[in-house]
Design an enzyme around this catalytic site. Structure first.
Site, short mmCIF file in Angstrom:
data_model
loop_
_atom_site.label_atom_id
_atom_site.label_comp_id
_atom_site.label_asym_id
_atom_site.label_seq_id
_atom_site.Cartn_x
_atom_site.Cartn_y
_atom_site.Cartn_z
NE ARG A 10 -4.04 -1.96 2.14
CZ ARG A 10 -3.92 -3.27 2.37
NH1 ARG A 10 -2.79 -3.75 2.86
NH2 ARG A 10 -4.93 -4.10 2.12
CG ASP A 74 10.69 -8.86 3.76
OD1 ASP A 74 10.02 -7.94 4.26
OD2 ASP A 74 11.38 -9.64 4.43
CB SER A 75 13.65 -4.23 1.54
OG SER A 75 12.55 -3.37 1.76
N GLY A 157 11.49 4.84 6.55
CA GLY A 157 12.28 3.83 7.27
C GLY A 157 13.59 4.40 7.79
CG HIS A 184 17.58 -1.67 -0.72
ND1 HIS A 184 17.56 -0.30 -0.65
CD2 HIS A 184 16.58 -2.10 0.09
CE1 HIS A 184 16.57 0.08 0.16
NE2 HIS A 184 15.96 -0.99 0.62
NE ARG A 185 11.33 -1.58 -1.89
CZ ARG A 185 11.71 -0.64 -1.01
NH1 ARG A 185 12.05 0.56 -1.41
NH2 ARG A 185 11.74 -0.89 0.27
#
Length: 202
Positions: A10, A74-75, A157, A184-185
């Site tokens: 979301r 997932d990170s 984050g 990273h993503r």
């Protein structure tokens, strides 16, 4: 008609990131939608021991519930001085899921007496694509160091505490485009591009 592809999130920033990466790569024919744009379904808790396990579980759930191709990630942050923690616990490190302030405060407290030379860390992202019975998982890493105080208003984050390797500003101070190029993503999503391009052409 473009093919709809679900991002199991979301978070508008994550949806925007995939849309930008697809556009930059010239991949057309996919309409990226988020969880708020599909009927609700039970989302399994993240109980995997690795980022890859959690990403794949989320992508499988999304694909099974909606019938759409599904991308999930997932990170988290792996800190050298904490033996790779918070790792898969990154989002709830401070005790409540998604409380960025508490997570950052706890991390700074834990690293309070760690010298600058030993504050190495890396963001890690696993991205999974489940579509038409096929599964692909990619991993991206972004090395850097943990600063002594948060700086910057962008991102989310641990971004205000993370200074990418070779840089002098936190990832919360980068433009979305600069962050996509290095993060990273972004790296994990770009590694998915061949599979996504196949979907677009199917």
């Amino acid at each position: 008609m473009p093919r709809r592809i679900l991002v199991a999130s979301r978070n508008a920033k994550k949806l925007g990131e995939l849309r930008r990466i697809l556009a930059e790569a010239g991949v057309a024919g996919l309409e990226v939608v988020g969880l708020d744009e599909v009927p609700p379904f039970p989302e399994a808790p993240e109980t995997g021991a690795t980022f890859e396990e959690n990403a794949l579980a989320k992508a499988r759930d999304g694909a099974a519930a909606t019938g759409l191709a599904c991308v999930a990630d997932d990170s988290g942050l792996a800190v050298d001085a904490l033996n790779g923690m918070p790792g898969v616990l990154s989002a709830r490190w401070g005790g409540r899921h998604g409380d960025d302030g508490a997570n950052n405060d706890l991390l700074l407290a834990q690293l309070d007496d760690v010298p600058d030379a030993r504050r190495g860390a890396r963001f890690v992202s696993a991205c999974a694509l489940v579509a038409d019975g096929h599964e692909v998982v990619t991993v991206g890493e972004w090395p850097g160091v943990i600063a002594r105080k948060p700086v910057g208003e962008g991102g989310f984050g641990y971004d205000p505490l993370f200074v990418p390797e070779g840089g002098s500003v936190s990832s919360a101070q980068l433009t979305p485009e600069a962050k996509d190029a290095a993060s990273h993503r972004g790296r994990a999503l770009r590694a998915l591009l061949p599979a996504l391009a196949e979907l677009a052409e199917a």
